[in-house]
Design a protein around this motif. Sequence first.
Motif, PDB file in Angstrom:
ATOM      1  N   ASP A  32       0.859  -1.192   0.000  1.00 54.01           N
ATOM      2  CA  ASP A  32       0.000   0.000   0.000  1.00 54.01           C
ATOM      3  C   ASP A  32       0.897   1.245   0.000  1.00 54.01           C
ATOM      4  OD1 ASP A  32      -1.935   1.941   0.288  1.00 54.01           O
ATOM      5  OD2 ASP A  32      -2.945   0.957   1.969  1.00 54.01           O
ATOM      6  N   PRO A  33       1.435   1.592  -1.172  1.00 53.66           N
ATOM      7  CA  PRO A  33       2.436   2.665  -1.247  1.00 53.66           C
ATOM      8  C   PRO A  33       1.990   4.011  -0.673  1.00 53.66           C
ATOM      9  CG  PRO A  33       2.341   1.485  -3.310  1.00 53.66           C
ATOM     10  CD  PRO A  33       1.201   0.985  -2.480  1.00 53.66           C
ATOM     11  N   ASN A  34       0.751   4.406  -0.889  1.00 52.66           N
ATOM     12  CA  ASN A  34       0.300   5.716  -0.387  1.00 52.66           C
ATOM     13  C   ASN A  34       0.228   5.736   1.135  1.00 52.66           C
ATOM     14  OD1 ASN A  34       0.107   6.632  -3.006  1.00 52.66           O
ATOM     15  ND2 ASN A  34      -2.094   6.297  -3.140  1.00 52.66           N
ATOM     16  N   TYR A  35      -0.341   4.700   1.711  1.00 50.07           N
ATOM     17  CA  TYR A  35      -0.460   4.593   3.165  1.00 50.07           C
ATOM     18  C   TYR A  35       0.927   4.580   3.813  1.00 50.07           C
ATOM     19  CZ  TYR A  35      -1.067   2.142   7.643  1.00 50.07           C
ATOM     20  OH  TYR A  35      -1.000   1.756   8.956  1.00 50.07           O
ATOM     21  N   LEU A  36       1.822   3.758   3.280  1.00 46.99           N
ATOM     22  CA  LEU A  36       3.147   3.626   3.876  1.00 46.99           C
ATOM     23  C   LEU A  36       3.982   4.891   3.695  1.00 46.99           C
ATOM     24  CD1 LEU A  36       3.784  -0.074   2.857  1.00 46.99           C
ATOM     25  CD2 LEU A  36       3.103   0.790   5.104  1.00 46.99           C
ATOM     26  N   ALA A  37       3.862   5.535   2.537  1.00 47.36           N
ATOM     27  CA  ALA A  37       4.575   6.806   2.324  1.00 47.36           C
ATOM     28  C   ALA A  37       4.077   7.861   3.303  1.00 47.36           C
ATOM     29  CB  ALA A  37       4.399   7.273   0.883  1.00 47.36           C
ATOM     30  N   GLN A  38       2.771   7.882   3.552  1.00 46.60           N
ATOM     31  CA  GLN A  38       2.227   8.865   4.495  1.00 46.60           C
ATOM     32  C   GLN A  38       2.743   8.619   5.907  1.00 46.60           C
ATOM     33  OE1 GLN A  38       0.338  11.622   3.476  1.00 46.60           O
ATOM     34  NE2 GLN A  38       1.008  12.259   5.510  1.00 46.60           N
ATOM     35  N   LEU A  39       2.914   7.355   6.279  1.00 45.39           N
ATOM     36  CA  LEU A  39       3.488   7.043   7.596  1.00 45.39           C
ATOM     37  C   LEU A  39       4.905   7.595   7.708  1.00 45.39           C
ATOM     38  CD1 LEU A  39       2.306   3.356   8.187  1.00 45.39           C
ATOM     39  CD2 LEU A  39       1.407   5.439   9.246  1.00 45.39           C
ATOM     40  N   VAL A  40       5.667   7.527   6.620  1.00 43.19           N
ATOM     41  CA  VAL A  40       7.022   8.095   6.611  1.00 43.19           C
ATOM     42  C   VAL A  40       6.937   9.606   6.806  1.00 43.19           C
ATOM     43  CG1 VAL A  40       9.072   8.525   5.189  1.00 43.19           C
ATOM     44  CG2 VAL A  40       8.018   6.256   5.197  1.00 43.19           C
ATOM     45  N   ASN A  73       4.733   7.476  -4.475  1.00 51.78           N
ATOM     46  CA  ASN A  73       3.375   7.050  -4.150  1.00 51.78           C
ATOM     47  C   ASN A  73       2.907   6.030  -5.189  1.00 51.78           C
ATOM     48  OD1 ASN A  73       2.514   8.515  -6.428  1.00 51.78           O
ATOM     49  ND2 ASN A  73       1.729  10.218  -5.218  1.00 51.78           N
ATOM     50  N   SER A  74       1.658   5.637  -5.123  1.00 51.89           N
ATOM     51  CA  SER A  74       1.170   4.588  -6.022  1.00 51.89           C
ATOM     52  C   SER A  74       1.116   5.019  -7.485  1.00 51.89           C
ATOM     53  CB  SER A  74      -0.202   4.095  -5.577  1.00 51.89           C
ATOM     54  OG  SER A  74      -1.131   5.155  -5.615  1.00 51.89           O
ATOM     55  N   GLU A  75       1.196   6.326  -7.724  1.00 54.15           N
ATOM     56  CA  GLU A  75       1.230   6.826  -9.107  1.00 54.15           C
ATOM     57  C   GLU A  75       2.656   7.094  -9.580  1.00 54.15           C
ATOM     58  OE1 GLU A  75      -0.968   8.558  -6.753  1.00 54.15           O
ATOM     59  OE2 GLU A  75      -2.387   6.980  -7.301  1.00 54.15           O
ATOM     60  N   ASP A  76       3.641   6.627  -8.812  1.00 58.04           N
ATOM     61  CA  ASP A  76       5.065   6.820  -9.102  1.00 58.04           C
ATOM     62  C   ASP A  76       5.499   8.281  -9.020  1.00 58.04           C
ATOM     63  OD1 ASP A  76       5.959   4.223  -9.285  1.00 58.04           O
ATOM     64  OD2 ASP A  76       5.535   4.068 -11.425  1.00 58.04           O
TER      65      ASP A  76
END
Length: 149
Positions: A32-40, A73-76
Amino acid sequence: MNEAATQYWDDYWKVRGKSKPSSVNAWQFGSDPNYLAQLVIDGLKTATCSGLVFYEHEQEPLPCVGNYNIVLNSEDNPVAIIQTVDVQVLPMNEVSEEFAIAEGEGDRTYRYWWDEHERFFKKELARLKLPYTEDMMLVCERFTLIDVK
């Protein structure tokens, strides 16, 4: 590295008036790239791990202390820059509770970390027709947030 990530990297160093490091990678986090990036970005995720077998299968070098990475993110699209501060290779069943919590996911418990990673690794290993074991070797990486786009 895509054009947007390259531009972000170049702009980040240009503004600082410093020569940019020669090595940087750009990638998305797991399932889940967006969720995990937001956690960062929120400062909750300061660690990540992957199976050593996946590095070997894709013939990717292991992360090293000092490496820079652009989080996509999920859209690269680039959303942040992180820098690796520690790397350890160890069996999954020896990952500490503190490390699991540093991954910042779910309810931030060791049980959540274990269950989610076990599910993810079983699925990814099945694609490679490889068995899952609780002592599979993991590449455990800690990082610090350098910049948020």
